[in-house]
Design a protein around this motif. Structure first.
Motif, PDB file in Angstrom:
ATOM      1  N   ASP A  41       0.867  -1.174   0.000  1.00 28.10           N
ATOM      2  CA  ASP A  41       0.000   0.000   0.000  1.00 28.10           C
ATOM      3  C   ASP A  41       0.913   1.236   0.000  1.00 28.10           C
ATOM      4  OD1 ASP A  41      -1.852   1.990   0.365  1.00 28.10           O
ATOM      5  OD2 ASP A  41      -2.940   0.984   1.975  1.00 28.10           O
ATOM      6  N   TYR A  42       1.411   1.583  -1.190  1.00 32.14           N
ATOM      7  CA  TYR A  42       2.444   2.616  -1.300  1.00 32.14           C
ATOM      8  C   TYR A  42       1.919   4.020  -1.015  1.00 32.14           C
ATOM      9  CZ  TYR A  42       4.731  -1.338  -3.494  1.00 32.14           C
ATOM     10  OH  TYR A  42       5.236  -2.590  -3.745  1.00 32.14           O
ATOM     11  N   VAL A  43       0.642   4.245  -1.291  1.00 35.46           N
ATOM     12  CA  VAL A  43       0.054   5.561  -1.016  1.00 35.46           C
ATOM     13  C   VAL A  43       0.054   5.831   0.490  1.00 35.46           C
ATOM     14  CG1 VAL A  43      -2.044   6.958  -1.129  1.00 35.46           C
ATOM     15  CG2 VAL A  43      -1.366   5.564  -3.094  1.00 35.46           C
ATOM     16  N   LYS A  44      -0.417   4.839   1.242  1.00 32.20           N
ATOM     17  CA  LYS A  44      -0.444   4.986   2.700  1.00 32.20           C
ATOM     18  C   LYS A  44       0.971   5.053   3.271  1.00 32.20           C
ATOM     19  CE  LYS A  44      -3.721   2.901   4.942  1.00 32.20           C
ATOM     20  NZ  LYS A  44      -4.544   1.862   5.649  1.00 32.20           N
ATOM     21  N   CYS A  45       1.874   4.269   2.695  1.00 29.37           N
ATOM     22  CA  CYS A  45       3.268   4.276   3.142  1.00 29.37           C
ATOM     23  C   CYS A  45       3.883   5.659   2.957  1.00 29.37           C
ATOM     24  CB  CYS A  45       4.069   3.228   2.369  1.00 29.37           C
ATOM     25  SG  CYS A  45       5.785   3.120   2.901  1.00 29.37           S
ATOM     26  N   ILE A  46       3.641   6.270   1.806  1.00 25.31           N
ATOM     27  CA  ILE A  46       4.154   7.617   1.544  1.00 25.31           C
ATOM     28  C   ILE A  46       3.585   8.601   2.556  1.00 25.31           C
ATOM     29  CG2 ILE A  46       4.014   9.566  -0.062  1.00 25.31           C
ATOM     30  CD1 ILE A  46       4.336   7.552  -2.346  1.00 25.31           C
ATOM     31  N   TYR A  47       2.290   8.444   2.875  1.00 23.18           N
ATOM     32  CA  TYR A  47       1.648   9.354   3.826  1.00 23.18           C
ATOM     33  C   TYR A  47       2.371   9.332   5.176  1.00 23.18           C
ATOM     34  CZ  TYR A  47      -1.699  11.108   7.239  1.00 23.18           C
ATOM     35  OH  TYR A  47      -2.285  11.791   8.268  1.00 23.18           O
ATOM     36  N   TYR A  48       2.634   8.125   5.697  1.00 18.45           N
ATOM     37  CA  TYR A  48       3.253   8.012   7.023  1.00 18.45           C
ATOM     38  C   TYR A  48       4.730   8.397   7.003  1.00 18.45           C
ATOM     39  CZ  TYR A  48      -0.942   5.590   8.628  1.00 18.45           C
ATOM     40  OH  TYR A  48      -2.236   5.276   8.963  1.00 18.45           O
ATOM     41  N   TRP A  49       5.458   7.924   6.012  1.00 19.30           N
ATOM     42  CA  TRP A  49       6.896   8.186   6.000  1.00 19.30           C
ATOM     43  C   TRP A  49       7.228   9.606   5.575  1.00 19.30           C
ATOM     44  CZ3 TRP A  49       9.103   2.935   3.763  1.00 19.30           C
ATOM     45  CH2 TRP A  49       9.078   1.985   4.811  1.00 19.30           C
ATOM     46  N   ARG A  50       6.386  10.183   4.727  1.00 18.84           N
ATOM     47  CA  ARG A  50       6.589  11.603   4.387  1.00 18.84           C
ATOM     48  C   ARG A  50       6.408  12.458   5.645  1.00 18.84           C
ATOM     49  NH1 ARG A  50       5.902  14.826  -0.512  1.00 18.84           N
ATOM     50  NH2 ARG A  50       5.634  17.003   0.096  1.00 18.84           N
ATOM     51  N   LYS A  51       5.398  12.116   6.441  1.00 18.56           N
ATOM     52  CA  LYS A  51       5.162  12.813   7.702  1.00 18.56           C
ATOM     53  C   LYS A  51       6.343  12.621   8.646  1.00 18.56           C
ATOM     54  CE  LYS A  51       1.565  13.355  11.241  1.00 18.56           C
ATOM     55  NZ  LYS A  51       0.261  12.842  11.754  1.00 18.56           N
TER      56      LYS A  51
END
Length: 378
Positions: free
Chosen positions: A221-231
């Motif tokens: 789930d790369y979209v969710k992964c980007i959300y958390y790791w970008r934060k």
């Protein structure tokens, strides 16, 4: 004559009162002298290096007078340093039995007794006293009981304690501990919903965001992964080396690599050398190799870095075929040097490691390790 007797009665009463008061005062003074004398004997034993006799003598005084609490706390501390935990425990237990002690003194004695129990390996007894102190709102008991739960891996007990007394957990270190308790419990019970609870604490912490991104990455789930790791990298840019490579791969797999370059550009001012290297890689992909070399060279002049120097060698060798092999050999030597250096360092005790630990193996602080900085760091 009778009238005279009536006149003398008040005088006699006053005289009796004064004499009685003086008698009680004299008794108190005499008792004080005896206790002082006994103290002197005990201290003389200690000064004469007859430690066992001296300590035994002072311990017996506890039954004579428990008013001098500070003396006994000092004596118990001395026993603890000598490794004689049974004697330290005895003193603290006897102090707790004394009536009319100040409430704060009782709390301090209970805390000291709990620490004796921990050192003696009597963890259940230690927990019992520490729980009492937490329920009384005694904040000094938080660190010992959290350390105890870390030692016994009772993550749920720590979490329940926080949920029962959230008002006590105001320090960032306490929030970091509870956040990691949630994460450990989530991994142990395979319950990702506990990660979300960890984000509701008074202070933001690294691990919940890391774990939620990791769980999303594992499930593609790369979209969710980007959300958390970008934060994560935006709030804790110094922790970027933990996730930056996998975060970039998420952007690549979603075919939005340009957005990753935008993120790196935003982090450039506060980020370390790894962020600058990623920025240069973005310039190279756009064909701006000379610009990347110039940017990195200027950056290294201001803030020298072995890792940055290694990447600069790669950039320069790619432009000049004549010195390619020479620079590649130099770069191998530099990479060999980098490989000997630890990747992570504890900000609390200085412990270094090639592996990331959420709980420092040395000082037992949670989230105190971070990617190393400076000349050899990130």
């Amino acid at each position: 004559m009778i009238e005279l007797l009536f006149l003398l009665l008040p005088v006699a009463a006053a005289y009796g009162y004064v004499m009685g008061k003086n008698s009680a005062k004299n008794q108190a003074l005499e008792q004080s002298r005896q206790i002082t004398s006994e103290y002197s004997k005990g201290l003389k034993f200690l000064l004469d290096r007859e430690e066992d006799q001296g300590l035994e003598h002072l311990t017996k005084l506890l039954e004579v007078s428990a008013d001098s609490v500070d003396h006994y706390l000092t004596l118990a501390s001395l026993f603890r340093k000598r490794g004689e935990l049974d004697r330290a425990i005895k003193i603290h237990e006897l102090l707790l039995k004394q009536p009319n002690l100040d409430e704060e003194v009782v709390k301090s004695c209970r805390l000291e007794l709990a620490q004796d129990y921990v050192l003696a390996g009597l963890l259940d007894s230690a927990e019992e006293h520490l729980v009492i102190l937490v329920k009384l709102g005694f904040k000094d008991a938080l660190d010992p009981i959290l350390n105890l739960y870390s030692q016994t891996r009772d993550w749920r007990k720590g979490v329940h304690m926080y949920e029962a007394h959230p008002e006590l957990f105001k320090k960032s270190s306490h929030c970091a501990t509870i956040a990691n308790f949630y994460c450990e419990a989530a991994n142990q019970e395979k319950n990702p919903s506990l990660f979300e609870k960890a984000t509701a604490l008074a202070h933001e912490t690294v691990r919940p965001l890391y774990e939620m991104g990791k769980d999303a990455y594992k499930h593609d789930d790369y979209v969710k992964c980007i959300y958390y790791w970008r934060k994560l990298v935006s709030q804790f840019v110094f922790m970027a080396p933990l996730v930056i490579e996998d975060l970039e791969s998420c952007y690549v797999k979603l075919n939005i690599h340009g957005q990753f370059f935008e993120l790196v550009s935003e982090l450039l001012e506060k980020g370390g050398v790894l962020i600058r290297i990623k920025f240069c890689q973005g310039l190279v992909q756009k064909g701006h190799i000379s610009e990347a070399i110039e940017f990195l060279t200027d950056s290294l002049k201001r803030e020298p870095s072995i890792r940055g120097f290694s990447y600069l060698l790669q950039l320069i060798s790619g432009k000049d075929a004549k010195i390619y092999h020479v620079l590649q050999e130099i770069d191998k030597l530099v990479k060999s040097y980098i490989a000997t250096k630890p990747n992570y360092q504890c900000g609390h005790c200085g412990f270094t490691s090639h592996t990331m630990y959420w709980l420092c193996p040395s000082c037992k602080h949670w989230e105190s390790l971070a990617p190393s900085r400076g000349l050899d760091g990130f």
